[in-house]
Design a protein around this motif. Sequence first.
Motif: not given
Lengths: 77, 492
Positions: B213-215, B218, B356
């Motif tokens: 989920e840590v893209l 972004r 992030i």
Amino acid sequence: MKRVSKHRLFYGGWTKLSVAVAVILIIWLIGLPWLANRALVRNRIDWLAEEQIDPTAMFYTELESMDSILRKIEREP
Amino acid sequence: MSDEIESGELESDDHEEGSHPHPESGSRRSLAEEMRTSEDWWAIWVGTFLLIILFLFAWTAPRETKTDVESGNQTVVIDSPLKPWIAKPATWESNVIDTFYSEGSGGKKAVNTVTGTIGVFLTIAILFAIAVKVRGHCAKQFLRAFPAVFLLATVAYVMSAHSVVKAYNLEYALWALAVGLIISNTIGTPNWLRPAVLTEFYIKTGLVMLGAEVLMGRLLALGVPGVFVAWIVTPIVLISTYVFGQKVLKMESKSLNMVISADMSVCGVSAAIATAASCKAKKEELSLAIGLSLSFTVVMMVVLPIVIKALGMSETLGGAWMGGTIDSTGAVAAAGATLGEVGEEVASTVKMIQNILIGVTSFCVAVYWVTTVEKGEGNARPSVMEIWYRFPKFVLGFVAASVIFSILHATITDGSEVMAAMKAGGKTFRGWFFCLAFVSIGLQTNFRELFPYFKGGKPLWLYLAGQSLNLILTLAMAWLMFEVVFKETVTP
């Protein structure tokens, strides 16, 4: 020093657990539903639902409102 | 009545088995042996397996194009076929049954989380039983205990799913801890439950899943100003708070200092979990840090918007300030929305950029810990091999998941939509893993063990000092970036 029998400890533990469970049941099944219908709390719950915000979200992926924000950002040049 | 489980550190039970001899001596297992039996590697295997399955189902699912009536914009919608099989209790209000099943009426969607909850239960039970077996423990004992631990986690989820509880940012971590603590401090945690009380394993697997989920794409969502507010101020505050804790407050525990510094400066509970696992903090330290963070979040989400409005700040500045300072992500969105649409967008996006940072923070803390804090005999700096040996390997899985899914997000067709479809299942599994971990922490904790950590009120002073610095620096940087340097260009 006072010695407490294992038997007494056993039943003491279960009594404490029963009390804790009873308190939780009363708060969650009676207290919180009642509170949810007080004007101040009701307004907040409805407003959060309308804004698609979950204040308990731990990470941005848990926020429904973040999807529309990201779509908006991605569409911008 | 059974004996209570002893307290321990948030580090792998491999430690007991001698996989991390410390200092640099003793026999060591080969890498292949470690990959087969260590908890860190199994967290990677289980997390990776789930991520691959979720990704493949989302990637191959049929696409549907929808057109927005008002704007005319077309969007691709992907629904993973796994969606009905992965769920957690839904929000409820007057009838507790609604959390599992309710017929849609009055504009409300129909809810059925029963099959999804059972699906998650069976998946975790099977995968963890395999892991337990291969690692040389008894899978039968695990399978006998796991339903009870999962049931307690379900109770915690149901408690946290009440609309009033949710409205005031009281996250499931708090209730999961409470449920475990009630058992361990009344009847005591029975020994038969012990094989499924796998705090570290649940946390590490959840963190590997969080990595997806840590893209990184972004990161530039708000351009340079967002990076300055979230990625320049945050590490400065984290390091300053940690140094303050060591040099001024003279905190007895470095790991407690680090966990509080990280959860206060980065993003609350999720950062606390990641950092605690990286620096092998004690479970009581993680509980304390989360308690502090949640308490202050509730206060800050109410007070900060009032202060911002009273000072007549712009929505952009106020949103950036809140995004950089309020710990919890959901609380940031709720507080930001009270300022207006722009306030919510800026606040949520700054917090997302900070989210992030978790991967980098976790990695850097792990490196700092094995190279500096856990020095070998004679205070000598450990060799590269020793660093590799001691390094918590699950962090590599966390970082690798982040890098791989960031690349997939940026390169595959409909990357954002595929990730969104996949995320639905990923975040649910991750939530269950963390919930199981907090129930396990509660089951392993005695109230009396928590009291020494409040000694002299140092954790509270540390949090207050760090948050004060955070408020000042974030406001200064947000003002400089959003109101001076990039005033004309920033539009969320």
